[in-house]
Design a protein around this motif. Structure first.
Motif, PDB file in Angstrom:
ATOM      1  N   THR A  42       3.147   6.904   5.332  1.00 25.99           N
ATOM      2  CA  THR A  42       2.234   7.113   4.192  1.00 25.99           C
ATOM      3  C   THR A  42       0.551   7.087   4.196  1.00 25.99           C
ATOM      4  OG1 THR A  42       5.019   6.907   3.573  1.00 25.99           O
ATOM      5  CG2 THR A  42       2.705   6.566   1.564  1.00 25.99           C
ATOM      6  N   ILE A  43       0.589   6.094   4.934  1.00 26.94           N
ATOM      7  CA  ILE A  43      -0.593   5.257   4.752  1.00 26.94           C
ATOM      8  C   ILE A  43      -1.808   6.208   5.324  1.00 26.94           C
ATOM      9  CG2 ILE A  43      -0.325   2.987   2.964  1.00 26.94           C
ATOM     10  CD1 ILE A  43      -0.596   1.714   6.288  1.00 26.94           C
ATOM     11  N   ASN A  44      -3.435   6.286   5.042  1.00 23.09           N
ATOM     12  CA  ASN A  44      -4.132   6.575   6.035  1.00 23.09           C
ATOM     13  C   ASN A  44      -4.255   5.180   6.664  1.00 23.09           C
ATOM     14  OD1 ASN A  44      -6.027   8.094   7.770  1.00 23.09           O
ATOM     15  ND2 ASN A  44      -7.025   8.557   5.794  1.00 23.09           N
ATOM     16  N   PRO A  45      -4.215   4.920   8.516  1.00 21.28           N
ATOM     17  CA  PRO A  45      -4.789   3.580   8.949  1.00 21.28           C
ATOM     18  C   PRO A  45      -6.294   3.546   8.976  1.00 21.28           C
ATOM     19  CG  PRO A  45      -3.052   5.827  10.652  1.00 21.28           C
ATOM     20  CD  PRO A  45      -3.263   6.303   9.013  1.00 21.28           C
ATOM     21  N   LYS A  46      -6.525   4.950   9.232  1.00 25.48           N
ATOM     22  CA  LYS A  46      -8.321   4.079   9.132  1.00 25.48           C
ATOM     23  C   LYS A  46      -8.706   4.432   8.196  1.00 25.48           C
ATOM     24  CE  LYS A  46      -8.768   9.368  11.849  1.00 25.48           C
ATOM     25  NZ  LYS A  46      -7.961  10.609  10.984  1.00 25.48           N
ATOM     26  N   ASN A  47      -8.021   4.409   7.323  1.00 27.80           N
ATOM     27  CA  ASN A  47      -8.773   3.036   5.746  1.00 27.80           C
ATOM     28  C   ASN A  47      -8.281   1.889   5.865  1.00 27.80           C
ATOM     29  OD1 ASN A  47      -8.641   5.565   5.099  1.00 27.80           O
ATOM     30  ND2 ASN A  47      -7.586   5.655   3.361  1.00 27.80           N
ATOM     31  N   PHE A  48      -7.867   1.077   7.135  1.00 24.67           N
ATOM     32  CA  PHE A  48      -7.307  -0.161   7.349  1.00 24.67           C
ATOM     33  C   PHE A  48      -8.476  -0.760   8.525  1.00 24.67           C
ATOM     34  CE2 PHE A  48      -4.028   1.448   4.986  1.00 24.67           C
ATOM     35  CZ  PHE A  48      -3.868   0.576   3.775  1.00 24.67           C
ATOM     36  N   HIS A  49      -8.334  -2.164   8.351  1.00 25.60           N
ATOM     37  CA  HIS A  49      -9.240  -2.461   9.182  1.00 25.60           C
ATOM     38  C   HIS A  49      -9.304  -4.301   9.303  1.00 25.60           C
ATOM     39  CE1 HIS A  49     -12.385   0.313   9.033  1.00 25.60           C
ATOM     40  NE2 HIS A  49     -11.950   0.473   7.874  1.00 25.60           N
TER      41      HIS A  49
ATOM     42  N   GLY B 111      -7.197  -0.774   3.515  1.00 28.25           N
ATOM     43  CA  GLY B 111      -6.836  -2.702   3.550  1.00 28.25           C
ATOM     44  C   GLY B 111      -7.356  -2.534   4.168  1.00 28.25           C
ATOM     45  N   VAL B 112      -6.647  -4.324   4.291  1.00 24.38           N
ATOM     46  CA  VAL B 112      -7.725  -5.842   5.493  1.00 24.38           C
ATOM     47  C   VAL B 112      -6.884  -6.478   5.479  1.00 24.38           C
ATOM     48  CG1 VAL B 112     -10.068  -4.684   5.195  1.00 24.38           C
ATOM     49  CG2 VAL B 112      -8.562  -6.977   4.116  1.00 24.38           C
TER      50      VAL B 112
ATOM     51  N   SER C  86       0.840  -1.190   0.296  1.00 24.15           N
ATOM     52  CA  SER C  86      -0.215  -0.090   0.063  1.00 24.15           C
ATOM     53  C   SER C  86       1.256   1.725   0.108  1.00 24.15           C
ATOM     54  CB  SER C  86      -0.494   0.197   1.634  1.00 24.15           C
ATOM     55  OG  SER C  86      -2.269  -0.454   0.902  1.00 24.15           O
ATOM     56  N   GLN C  87       1.796   1.246   1.159  1.00 20.58           N
ATOM     57  CA  GLN C  87       2.982   2.001   0.699  1.00 20.58           C
ATOM     58  C   GLN C  87       3.725   2.720  -0.681  1.00 20.58           C
ATOM     59  OE1 GLN C  87       5.376   1.757   4.529  1.00 20.58           O
ATOM     60  NE2 GLN C  87       6.464   3.097   3.238  1.00 20.58           N
ATOM     61  N   TYR C  88       3.754   1.354  -1.007  1.00 22.45           N
ATOM     62  CA  TYR C  88       4.419   1.470  -2.034  1.00 22.45           C
ATOM     63  C   TYR C  88       3.690   2.116  -3.393  1.00 22.45           C
ATOM     64  CZ  TYR C  88       6.066  -0.243  -6.994  1.00 22.45           C
ATOM     65  OH  TYR C  88       6.855  -0.011  -8.282  1.00 22.45           O
ATOM     66  N   PHE C  89       2.411   1.826  -3.632  1.00 25.40           N
ATOM     67  CA  PHE C  89       1.680   2.343  -4.189  1.00 25.40           C
ATOM     68  C   PHE C  89       1.456   3.449  -4.563  1.00 25.40           C
ATOM     69  CE2 PHE C  89       0.065  -2.211  -4.892  1.00 25.40           C
ATOM     70  CZ  PHE C  89       0.869  -2.643  -6.520  1.00 25.40           C
TER      71      PHE C  89
ATOM     72  N   LEU D 145      -1.314  -5.786  13.887  1.00 22.65           N
ATOM     73  CA  LEU D 145      -1.013  -4.949  12.859  1.00 22.65           C
ATOM     74  C   LEU D 145      -2.040  -3.741  12.862  1.00 22.65           C
ATOM     75  CD1 LEU D 145      -1.056  -7.402  10.144  1.00 22.65           C
ATOM     76  CD2 LEU D 145       0.723  -6.600  10.392  1.00 22.65           C
ATOM     77  N   ARG D 146      -2.752  -3.647  13.573  1.00 20.74           N
ATOM     78  CA  ARG D 146      -3.636  -1.813  13.486  1.00 20.74           C
ATOM     79  C   ARG D 146      -2.253  -0.588  14.182  1.00 20.74           C
ATOM     80  NH1 ARG D 146      -5.785   1.473  12.124  1.00 20.74           N
ATOM     81  NH2 ARG D 146      -7.548  -0.067  11.567  1.00 20.74           N
ATOM     82  N   GLU D 147      -1.789  -1.550  14.998  1.00 25.06           N
ATOM     83  CA  GLU D 147       0.214  -0.211  15.215  1.00 25.06           C
ATOM     84  C   GLU D 147       0.693   0.090  14.771  1.00 25.06           C
ATOM     85  OE1 GLU D 147       1.858  -1.841  19.529  1.00 25.06           O
ATOM     86  OE2 GLU D 147       2.377  -0.686  19.222  1.00 25.06           O
ATOM     87  N   VAL D 148       1.160  -0.896  13.963  1.00 25.88           N
ATOM     88  CA  VAL D 148       2.047  -0.785  12.743  1.00 25.88           C
ATOM     89  C   VAL D 148       1.320   0.411  11.829  1.00 25.88           C
ATOM     90  CG1 VAL D 148       3.439  -2.164  10.887  1.00 25.88           C
ATOM     91  CG2 VAL D 148       2.878  -3.782  12.557  1.00 25.88           C
ATOM     92  N   TRP D 149      -0.218   0.192  11.459  1.00 24.30           N
ATOM     93  CA  TRP D 149      -0.175   1.012  10.282  1.00 24.30           C
ATOM     94  C   TRP D 149      -0.254   1.996  10.637  1.00 24.30           C
ATOM     95  CZ3 TRP D 149      -5.287  -2.701  10.040  1.00 24.30           C
ATOM     96  CH2 TRP D 149      -5.191  -3.950   9.554  1.00 24.30           C
ATOM     97  N   ASP D 150      -0.617   1.796  12.336  1.00 24.65           N
ATOM     98  CA  ASP D 150      -0.603   3.301  13.460  1.00 24.65           C
ATOM     99  C   ASP D 150       0.587   3.813  12.837  1.00 24.65           C
ATOM    100  OD1 ASP D 150      -3.678   3.451  13.599  1.00 24.65           O
ATOM    101  OD2 ASP D 150      -3.277   2.588  15.354  1.00 24.65           O
TER     102      ASP D 150
END
Ligand SMILES: C[S@@+](CC[C@H](N)C(=O)[O-])C[C@H]1O[C@@H](n2cnc3c(N)ncnc32)[C@H](O)[C@@H]1O
Length: 229
Positions: free
Chosen positions: A87-94, A71-72, A56-59, A78-83
């Motif tokens: 680059t990515i918006n963690p609110k978009n990830f579940h 993402g899911v 996700s970060q790459y794209f 993984l929640r903490e990793v996304w947070d």
């Protein structure tokens, strides 16, 4: 429990699992297919089984924010990793439960579905349901990229029979890369691959090997499917 949550929780939480750089075949998919062949470099992208979010970060990075990733994944930590990803918006990830519906998680339509090494953990019925959900979540013309484990994959590990839900237990071994049991729905041919991704229309198909180490993992051949709504 015939899903891979336990095995992946162990990998992420105890073994530092997760790529730090995008995989080579993903870079080639972006450069050769999305950019050069299809000229599609912007829109919303669903990263299914996204892990730490490296792709996700790459794209998002490579398109200067033209691609917005969603993402899911199933592993709670993984929640903490996304947070912590800048680059990515963690609110978009579940975080989802294995084999659960994702159709109501996002309030945007997708222009890309990206499922790198994740969809083969789904049961037959969940796989079918998920492909239909993908299709309905997509704008017309959306591109799907997915890899599926070929039946050569992990041939050196002890494998159970194919269960009624389509999954096959691959028993880990203490000295190998796979330690817990994984449950995999193998793909047997390109014909099956194309059939499995209907109603998407196949554009490109093929295979790749992660790294063919005969005396470590055996073959890890994956099919690649690229299709369009
Ligand atoms: C081989 S890793 C690939 C991770 C990521 N896609 C990448 O390319 O780096 C497989 C991922 O699929 C996730 N996974 C396993 N079973 C899943 C399921 N039923 N639904 C969604 N994701 C799943 C795992 O937690 C793991 O993050």
């Amino acid at each position: 429990m015939d899903n891979s949550l336990e095995a992946y929780t162990q990998k992420y939480d105890k073994e530092g699992y997760g790529l730090q750089y995008p995989d080579g075949h993903v870079i080639r998919f972006y450069e050769r297919i999305l950019k050069f062949e299809l000229h599609k470099t912007s829109g919303n992208l669903l990263d299914f089984g996204c892990g730490n979010g490296i792709h996700s970060q790459y794209f998002k990075d490579i398109t200067g924010g033209g691609i917005e990733p969603y993402g899911v994944d199933i592993v709670p930590s993984l929640r903490e990793v996304w947070d912590n990803n800048k680059t990515i918006n963690p609110k978009n990830f579940h975080i989802i439960k294995p084999n659960s519906s994702i159709k109501d998680l996002f309030c945007v339509k997708m222009d890309f579905i990206f499922a790198n090494q994740s969809l083969y953990y789904l049961t037959n019925s969940s796989f079918k349901e998920t492909i239909n959900e993908f299709y309905n979540m997509c704008n017309d013309g959306a591109i799907i990229f997915a890899t599926m484990m070929s039946d050569k994959g992990y041939s050196q590990y002890q494998r159970g029979e194919i269960m009624p839900n389509g999954l096959c237990e691959v028993k880990g071994c203490p000295t190998g890369r796979i330690k817990g049991s994984s449950y995999i729905r193998y793909t047997h041919s390109i014909e099956q691959l194309k059939e499995d991704f209907r109603p998407f229309k196949p554009l490109f198909w093929g295979d790749y090997e992660l790294m063919n180490l005969y005396n470590y993992e055996g073959s890890v051949e994956h099919y690649i499917y690229i299709g369009q709504k």
